[in-house]
Scaffold this active site. Structure first.
Site, short mmCIF file in Angstrom:
data_model
loop_
_atom_site.label_atom_id
_atom_site.label_comp_id
_atom_site.label_asym_id
_atom_site.label_seq_id
_atom_site.Cartn_x
_atom_site.Cartn_y
_atom_site.Cartn_z
N HIS A 40 0.85 -1.19 0.00
CA HIS A 40 0.00 0.00 0.00
C HIS A 40 0.89 1.25 0.00
O HIS A 40 2.09 1.16 0.26
CB HIS A 40 -0.92 0.01 1.24
CG HIS A 40 -0.15 0.07 2.51
ND1 HIS A 40 0.31 -1.06 3.16
CD2 HIS A 40 0.28 1.12 3.26
CE1 HIS A 40 0.98 -0.71 4.24
NE2 HIS A 40 0.98 0.61 4.33
N HIS A 131 5.63 6.28 -1.17
CA HIS A 131 6.40 5.09 -1.53
C HIS A 131 5.61 3.86 -1.13
O HIS A 131 4.65 3.93 -0.37
CB HIS A 131 7.76 5.09 -0.82
CG HIS A 131 7.66 4.93 0.66
ND1 HIS A 131 7.34 6.00 1.49
CD2 HIS A 131 7.78 3.85 1.46
CE1 HIS A 131 7.28 5.57 2.74
NE2 HIS A 131 7.54 4.26 2.76
#
Length: 189
Positions: A40, A131
């Site tokens: 995620h 990220h």
């Protein structure tokens, strides 16, 4: 309880990244690889949310999501925290597929963090660096060669159309794990 708000890449993006990472996972290395089903892009992390505050937090995040358009993104390249010469975390970058995308993603993260803070749910973290964490190491390692190999990655473009609120709950064995509490579409306004 702990909670976080994130964008979960769609299955085609997951599958493409997983195919790229799979042969690297097979190598003997200091890395503990994050399972693909847990991948995620975190927007906000809350270390302590009272159970009674979850519904209000979801409502506030829904207001933010409603006011933000879907964001065209791609997973591309790699990085290390704190840096390649002394790495503990390996990640792939989240990049926009058009010039406005990164600003939209940063605004979504900042507005989500602000909404949580307004209702007394402080968020952790400093500057926002989008990220997706791929792996962690228990000890710092020189990951320069890993960075060189991982920077070649360029995944398919996709449209982030929702955010997910995750909360930590105990599983059958009593261990904490994150589960999706709510999926909130972007841009319903």
């Amino acid at each position: 309880m702990r909670a976080f708000v994130a964008i979960v890449p769609p299955e085609p993006a997951h599958a493409d990244l997983d195919a790229f990472v799979a042969p690297r996972r097979a190598l003997d290395s200091p890395w503990r690889w994050t399972p693909a089903h847990l991948w995620h892009v975190t927007l906000a992390f809350m270390a302590e949310v009272p159970e009674s505050g979850i519904d209000e937090m979801v409502e506030e995040v829904a207001v933010v999501a409603d006011s933000c358009d879907p964001i065209p993104l791609r997973l591309k390249g790699a990085g290390m925290f704190p840096h390649a010469g002394d790495a503990r975390v390996m990640w792939t970058d989240v990049r926009p597929t058009d010039p406005r995308g990164l600003g939209d993603l940063e605004r979504l993260a900042l507005r989500t963090r602000s909404a949580c803070s307004r209702i007394g749910v402080p968020t952790a973290g400093g500057d926002y660096r989008p990220h997706l964490t791929l792996a962690r190491s228990r000890r710092a390692v020189d990951a320069t060669s890993w960075l060189d190999a991982m920077e070649a990655y360029s995944g398919p473009a996709w449209l982030a159309q929702e955010v997910t609120v995750f909360v930590s709950r105990a599983n059958r064995s009593g261990r904490p794990h994150y589960e999706a509490e709510a999926r909130l579409p972007l841009g319903r306004r």
